[in-house]
Design a protein around this motif. Structure first.
Motif, PDB file in Angstrom:
ATOM      1  N   ALA A 278       0.838  -1.196   0.000  1.00  0.00           N
ATOM      2  CA  ALA A 278       0.000   0.000   0.000  1.00  0.00           C
ATOM      3  C   ALA A 278       0.877   1.251   0.000  1.00  0.00           C
ATOM      4  O   ALA A 278       1.849   1.338   0.758  1.00  0.00           O
ATOM      5  N   PHE A 279       0.516   2.194  -0.842  1.00  0.00           N
ATOM      6  CA  PHE A 279       1.199   3.482  -0.960  1.00  0.00           C
ATOM      7  C   PHE A 279       0.290   4.523  -0.302  1.00  0.00           C
ATOM      8  O   PHE A 279      -0.772   4.856  -0.827  1.00  0.00           O
TER       9      PHE A 279
ATOM     10  N   TRP B 231       0.844   7.960  -8.970  1.00  0.00           N
ATOM     11  CA  TRP B 231      -0.158   8.621  -8.139  1.00  0.00           C
ATOM     12  C   TRP B 231      -0.296  10.090  -8.545  1.00  0.00           C
ATOM     13  O   TRP B 231      -1.407  10.593  -8.701  1.00  0.00           O
ATOM     14  N   GLU B 232       0.843  10.776  -8.716  1.00  0.00           N
ATOM     15  CA  GLU B 232       0.811  12.203  -9.075  1.00  0.00           C
ATOM     16  C   GLU B 232       0.146  12.443 -10.423  1.00  0.00           C
ATOM     17  O   GLU B 232      -0.485  13.473 -10.628  1.00  0.00           O
ATOM     18  N   HIS B 233       0.290  11.508 -11.342  1.00  0.00           N
ATOM     19  CA  HIS B 233      -0.240  11.688 -12.699  1.00  0.00           C
ATOM     20  C   HIS B 233      -1.550  10.950 -12.943  1.00  0.00           C
ATOM     21  O   HIS B 233      -2.034  10.903 -14.073  1.00  0.00           O
ATOM     22  N   GLY B 234      -2.126  10.379 -11.895  1.00  0.00           N
ATOM     23  CA  GLY B 234      -3.389   9.663 -12.048  1.00  0.00           C
ATOM     24  C   GLY B 234      -3.292   8.490 -12.995  1.00  0.00           C
ATOM     25  O   GLY B 234      -4.246   8.179 -13.704  1.00  0.00           O
ATOM     26  N   ALA B 235      -2.129   7.830 -12.991  1.00  0.00           N
ATOM     27  CA  ALA B 235      -1.882   6.772 -13.970  1.00  0.00           C
ATOM     28  C   ALA B 235      -2.197   5.369 -13.452  1.00  0.00           C
ATOM     29  O   ALA B 235      -1.874   4.397 -14.104  1.00  0.00           O
ATOM     30  N   GLY B 236      -2.830   5.255 -12.287  1.00  0.00           N
ATOM     31  CA  GLY B 236      -3.142   3.938 -11.758  1.00  0.00           C
ATOM     32  C   GLY B 236      -4.246   3.254 -12.538  1.00  0.00           C
ATOM     33  O   GLY B 236      -4.966   3.873 -13.322  1.00  0.00           O
ATOM     34  N   ARG B 237      -4.349   1.955 -12.339  1.00  0.00           N
ATOM     35  CA  ARG B 237      -5.361   1.138 -13.001  1.00  0.00           C
ATOM     36  C   ARG B 237      -6.135   0.361 -11.951  1.00  0.00           C
ATOM     37  O   ARG B 237      -5.555  -0.135 -10.985  1.00  0.00           O
TER      38      ARG B 237
ATOM     39  N   THR C  25      -6.954   0.681  -6.684  1.00  0.00           N
ATOM     40  CA  THR C  25      -6.170   1.146  -7.819  1.00  0.00           C
ATOM     41  C   THR C  25      -4.723   0.710  -7.685  1.00  0.00           C
ATOM     42  O   THR C  25      -4.068   0.991  -6.679  1.00  0.00           O
ATOM     43  N   ILE C  26      -4.226   0.032  -8.706  1.00  0.00           N
ATOM     44  CA  ILE C  26      -2.829  -0.409  -8.731  1.00  0.00           C
ATOM     45  C   ILE C  26      -1.997   0.695  -9.368  1.00  0.00           C
ATOM     46  O   ILE C  26      -2.263   1.111 -10.498  1.00  0.00           O
ATOM     47  N   LEU C  27      -0.997   1.163  -8.641  1.00  0.00           N
ATOM     48  CA  LEU C  27      -0.120   2.218  -9.149  1.00  0.00           C
ATOM     49  C   LEU C  27       1.028   1.657  -9.959  1.00  0.00           C
ATOM     50  O   LEU C  27       1.457   2.245 -10.950  1.00  0.00           O
ATOM     51  N   THR C  28       1.569   0.546  -9.516  1.00  0.00           N
ATOM     52  CA  THR C  28       2.709  -0.041 -10.217  1.00  0.00           C
ATOM     53  C   THR C  28       2.767  -1.535  -9.935  1.00  0.00           C
ATOM     54  O   THR C  28       2.264  -2.013  -8.915  1.00  0.00           O
TER      55      THR C  28
END
Length: 167
Positions: free
Chosen positions: A18-19, A149-155, A77-80
């Motif tokens: 978890a982030f 997270w900063e760029h809203g790039a999670g899935r 949401t998975i960030l990476t």
């Protein structure tokens, strides 16, 4: 359909982390990430651990986050995704979920939480200090999650093609 294909599936670890962020506790205009310091390895890491057999991945992340830090957050949401080759442990994938920015009340509860005995301490660390508390591979994982997270790039995590519920 040939069921013989998976008679002996490969052994692989599936880690869930978890982030979680908070505003800087010293009033600086900087976010800090929540890290745990385990007793069984050097340096800090994101809260988390392995999923049990048939345990949904996001619920495993939530279970580990709660036991290690006291936080109960919706993780979907998975960030990476970080592939780790076989070295000390079997090869594996680490999924890092977005926990968001906690409130001051939640951050205070984390500071008062008594982690399990396999966790030496909990730390809120600014991005600029990650290199001093984590090995390079884990630092890169956190930086990648932070960028996503900063760029809203999670899935979203999907279960048989359907996004898992947020709860």
């Amino acid at each position: 359909m040939n069921d013989d294909i998976m008679q002996k599936p490969p052994a692989r670890r599936l880690g869930q982390q978890a982030f979680v962020l908070r505003d800087s506790p010293d009033g600086q205009d900087e976010l800090c990430v929540l890290l745990v310091e385990p007793v069984y390895r050097d340096g800090c890491t994101l809260p988390g651990g392995s999923a049990e057999a048939d345990e949904l991945p996001h619920l495993a992340a939530r279970r580990h986050l709660e036991s290690e830090t006291g936080l109960v957050l919706p993780l979907r949401t998975i960030l990476t995704v970080d592939y780790v080759s076989r070295q000390t442990y079997p090869e594996g994938l680490n999924l890092v979920y977005a926990g968001g920015v906690v409130t001051p009340k939640q951050a205070k509860a984390v500071n008062a939480h008594r982690p399990p005995e396999h966790i030496r301490a909990l730390h809120w660390v600014p991005r600029s200090s990650l290199d001093t508390v984590m090995p390079p591979a884990r630092t890169r994982r956190v930086h990648d999650a932070w960028d996503a997270w900063e760029h809203g790039a999670g899935r979203p995590l999907l279960l048989r093609g359907t996004p898992v519920p947020v709860s």
